[in-house]
Design a protein around this motif. Sequence first.
Motif, PDB file in Angstrom:
ATOM      1  N   VAL A 113      -0.723   0.896  14.198  1.00  0.00           N
ATOM      2  CA  VAL A 113      -0.156  -0.009  15.199  1.00  0.00           C
ATOM      3  C   VAL A 113       0.799  -1.049  14.609  1.00  0.00           C
ATOM      4  N   LEU A 114       0.995  -1.026  13.296  1.00  0.00           N
ATOM      5  CA  LEU A 114       1.923  -1.979  12.679  1.00  0.00           C
ATOM      6  C   LEU A 114       3.364  -1.610  13.010  1.00  0.00           C
ATOM      7  N   ALA A 115       4.118  -2.588  13.485  1.00  0.00           N
ATOM      8  CA  ALA A 115       5.546  -2.385  13.739  1.00  0.00           C
ATOM      9  C   ALA A 115       6.288  -2.285  12.406  1.00  0.00           C
ATOM     10  N   ASP A 116       7.474  -1.718  12.434  1.00  0.00           N
ATOM     11  CA  ASP A 116       8.258  -1.563  11.204  1.00  0.00           C
ATOM     12  C   ASP A 116       8.470  -2.903  10.499  1.00  0.00           C
ATOM     13  N   ARG A 117       8.775  -3.961  11.272  1.00  0.00           N
ATOM     14  CA  ARG A 117       9.006  -5.268  10.654  1.00  0.00           C
ATOM     15  C   ARG A 117       7.736  -5.801  10.001  1.00  0.00           C
ATOM     16  N   GLN A 118       6.575  -5.529  10.599  1.00  0.00           N
ATOM     17  CA  GLN A 118       5.302  -5.956  10.005  1.00  0.00           C
ATOM     18  C   GLN A 118       5.042  -5.190   8.710  1.00  0.00           C
ATOM     19  N   ARG A 119       5.316  -3.909   8.726  1.00  0.00           N
ATOM     20  CA  ARG A 119       5.133  -3.096   7.515  1.00  0.00           C
ATOM     21  C   ARG A 119       6.019  -3.614   6.389  1.00  0.00           C
ATOM     22  N   GLN A 120       7.293  -3.885   6.718  1.00  0.00           N
ATOM     23  CA  GLN A 120       8.211  -4.340   5.678  1.00  0.00           C
ATOM     24  C   GLN A 120       7.814  -5.708   5.142  1.00  0.00           C
ATOM     25  N   TRP A 121       7.417  -6.612   6.042  1.00  0.00           N
ATOM     26  CA  TRP A 121       6.975  -7.935   5.579  1.00  0.00           C
ATOM     27  C   TRP A 121       5.781  -7.779   4.646  1.00  0.00           C
ATOM     28  N   LEU A 122       4.834  -6.933   5.007  1.00  0.00           N
ATOM     29  CA  LEU A 122       3.626  -6.753   4.197  1.00  0.00           C
ATOM     30  C   LEU A 122       3.956  -6.114   2.850  1.00  0.00           C
ATOM     31  N   ILE A 123       4.828  -5.124   2.836  1.00  0.00           N
ATOM     32  CA  ILE A 123       5.258  -4.514   1.568  1.00  0.00           C
ATOM     33  C   ILE A 123       5.844  -5.581   0.649  1.00  0.00           C
ATOM     34  N   ASP A 124       6.753  -6.393   1.194  1.00  0.00           N
ATOM     35  CA  ASP A 124       7.410  -7.423   0.390  1.00  0.00           C
ATOM     36  C   ASP A 124       6.423  -8.494  -0.086  1.00  0.00           C
ATOM     37  N   ALA A 125       5.543  -8.936   0.802  1.00  0.00           N
ATOM     38  CA  ALA A 125       4.588  -9.989   0.444  1.00  0.00           C
ATOM     39  C   ALA A 125       3.597  -9.505  -0.611  1.00  0.00           C
ATOM     40  N   ILE A 126       3.108  -8.281  -0.459  1.00  0.00           N
ATOM     41  CA  ILE A 126       2.175  -7.723  -1.445  1.00  0.00           C
ATOM     42  C   ILE A 126       2.857  -7.593  -2.798  1.00  0.00           C
ATOM     43  N   ALA A 127       4.091  -7.074  -2.808  1.00  0.00           N
ATOM     44  CA  ALA A 127       4.820  -6.910  -4.067  1.00  0.00           C
ATOM     45  C   ALA A 127       5.053  -8.261  -4.739  1.00  0.00           C
ATOM     46  N   GLU A 128       5.395  -9.263  -3.961  1.00  0.00           N
ATOM     47  CA  GLU A 128       5.665 -10.602  -4.492  1.00  0.00           C
ATOM     48  C   GLU A 128       4.423 -11.200  -5.150  1.00  0.00           C
ATOM     49  N   THR A 129       3.280 -11.033  -4.505  1.00  0.00           N
ATOM     50  CA  THR A 129       2.061 -11.684  -4.966  1.00  0.00           C
ATOM     51  C   THR A 129       1.231 -10.833  -5.922  1.00  0.00           C
ATOM     52  N   TYR A 130       1.072  -9.550  -5.599  1.00  0.00           N
ATOM     53  CA  TYR A 130       0.133  -8.706  -6.345  1.00  0.00           C
ATOM     54  C   TYR A 130       0.790  -7.662  -7.230  1.00  0.00           C
ATOM     55  N   GLY A 131       2.103  -7.436  -7.053  1.00  0.00           N
ATOM     56  CA  GLY A 131       2.771  -6.389  -7.815  1.00  0.00           C
ATOM     57  C   GLY A 131       2.518  -5.020  -7.194  1.00  0.00           C
ATOM     58  N   PRO A 132       2.628  -3.940  -7.972  1.00  0.00           N
ATOM     59  CA  PRO A 132       2.404  -2.597  -7.424  1.00  0.00           C
ATOM     60  C   PRO A 132       1.015  -2.507  -6.778  1.00  0.00           C
ATOM     61  N   HIS A 133       0.967  -1.856  -5.631  1.00  0.00           N
ATOM     62  CA  HIS A 133      -0.283  -1.820  -4.862  1.00  0.00           C
ATOM     63  C   HIS A 133      -0.423  -0.457  -4.184  1.00  0.00           C
ATOM     64  N   PRO A 134      -1.640   0.081  -4.117  1.00  0.00           N
ATOM     65  CA  PRO A 134      -1.821   1.404  -3.501  1.00  0.00           C
ATOM     66  C   PRO A 134      -1.488   1.451  -2.011  1.00  0.00           C
ATOM     67  N   TRP A 135      -1.485   0.316  -1.326  1.00  0.00           N
ATOM     68  CA  TRP A 135      -1.152   0.343   0.102  1.00  0.00           C
ATOM     69  C   TRP A 135       0.353   0.493   0.350  1.00  0.00           C
ATOM     70  N   ALA A 136       1.173   0.169  -0.636  1.00  0.00           N
ATOM     71  CA  ALA A 136       2.624   0.123  -0.414  1.00  0.00           C
ATOM     72  C   ALA A 136       3.173   1.477   0.040  1.00  0.00           C
ATOM     73  N   GLU A 137       2.775   2.537  -0.630  1.00  0.00           N
ATOM     74  CA  GLU A 137       3.299   3.868  -0.280  1.00  0.00           C
ATOM     75  C   GLU A 137       2.887   4.276   1.132  1.00  0.00           C
ATOM     76  N   ARG A 138       1.678   3.958   1.499  1.00  0.00           N
ATOM     77  CA  ARG A 138       1.211   4.321   2.859  1.00  0.00           C
ATOM     78  C   ARG A 138       1.942   3.485   3.904  1.00  0.00           C
ATOM     79  N   LEU A 139       2.301   2.261   3.574  1.00  0.00           N
ATOM     80  CA  LEU A 139       3.049   1.438   4.521  1.00  0.00           C
ATOM     81  C   LEU A 139       4.460   1.964   4.720  1.00  0.00           C
ATOM     82  N   ARG A 140       5.000   2.618   3.719  1.00  0.00           N
ATOM     83  CA  ARG A 140       6.365   3.159   3.811  1.00  0.00           C
ATOM     84  C   ARG A 140       6.421   4.479   4.567  1.00  0.00           C
ATOM     85  N   ALA A 141       5.299   5.157   4.691  1.00  0.00           N
ATOM     86  CA  ALA A 141       5.274   6.495   5.302  1.00  0.00           C
ATOM     87  C   ALA A 141       5.606   6.434   6.792  1.00  0.00           C
TER      88      ALA A 141
END
Length: 195
Positions: free
Chosen positions: A167-195
């Motif tokens: 149910v995540l909108a594209d903008r929510q997915r992108q914000w989450l990808i960017d925020a996770i990368a900024e704070t935590y670095g590479p993360h296993p959720w990133a690839e699934r968020l991009r799918a």
Amino acid sequence: MTWDPAPLAEVVARFSGLECPWWVAGGMAIELAVGHRIRSHGDIDVLLLRRDQLAVQQALADWEWWAADPPGSLRPWAAEEILPEDVHDIWCRPGPDDPWRIQVMLDESRGREWVSRRDHRVRRPIGTLGMTSADGTPFLAPDVQLYYKAGAPRPKDEEDFDAVLPVLADRQRQWLIDAIAETYGPHPWAERLRA
């Protein structure tokens, strides 16, 4: 320390009279985003901005409030006391012999922006921090909730991620990808968020 989470309807009734923003948070926020129950909950969380912390004492005026002082001790929170910046959680219960019913989390802000307490580079307008359910319950946007859960995901966090991902909108997915990368670095959720 026994918990018996307050029902969502009670939380809404107690906090809805406040003049400041507040949001249901944690796993219950994820369930409000997907529109159905996912799992059982050991507690119920409410998020307030730190600047509005005394609203807790207003919403739960006849309850006990305890500050969770790092690194993990509880102490009574005095009326009108402004909590230090290292206190992020307040545990609340009706009386000394009652179980804990509501956990209030405090988050940071600067002007009209929410600022992550984990990484001050991660920000967004306060107006985009929450959403509203069909019945009018304010809840923390799922991308923000997942950002916090991404720090050290537990099995229940993975379950929440799986449930809300569709149910995540594209903008929510992108914000989450960017925020996770900024704070935590590479993360296993990133690839699934991009799918």
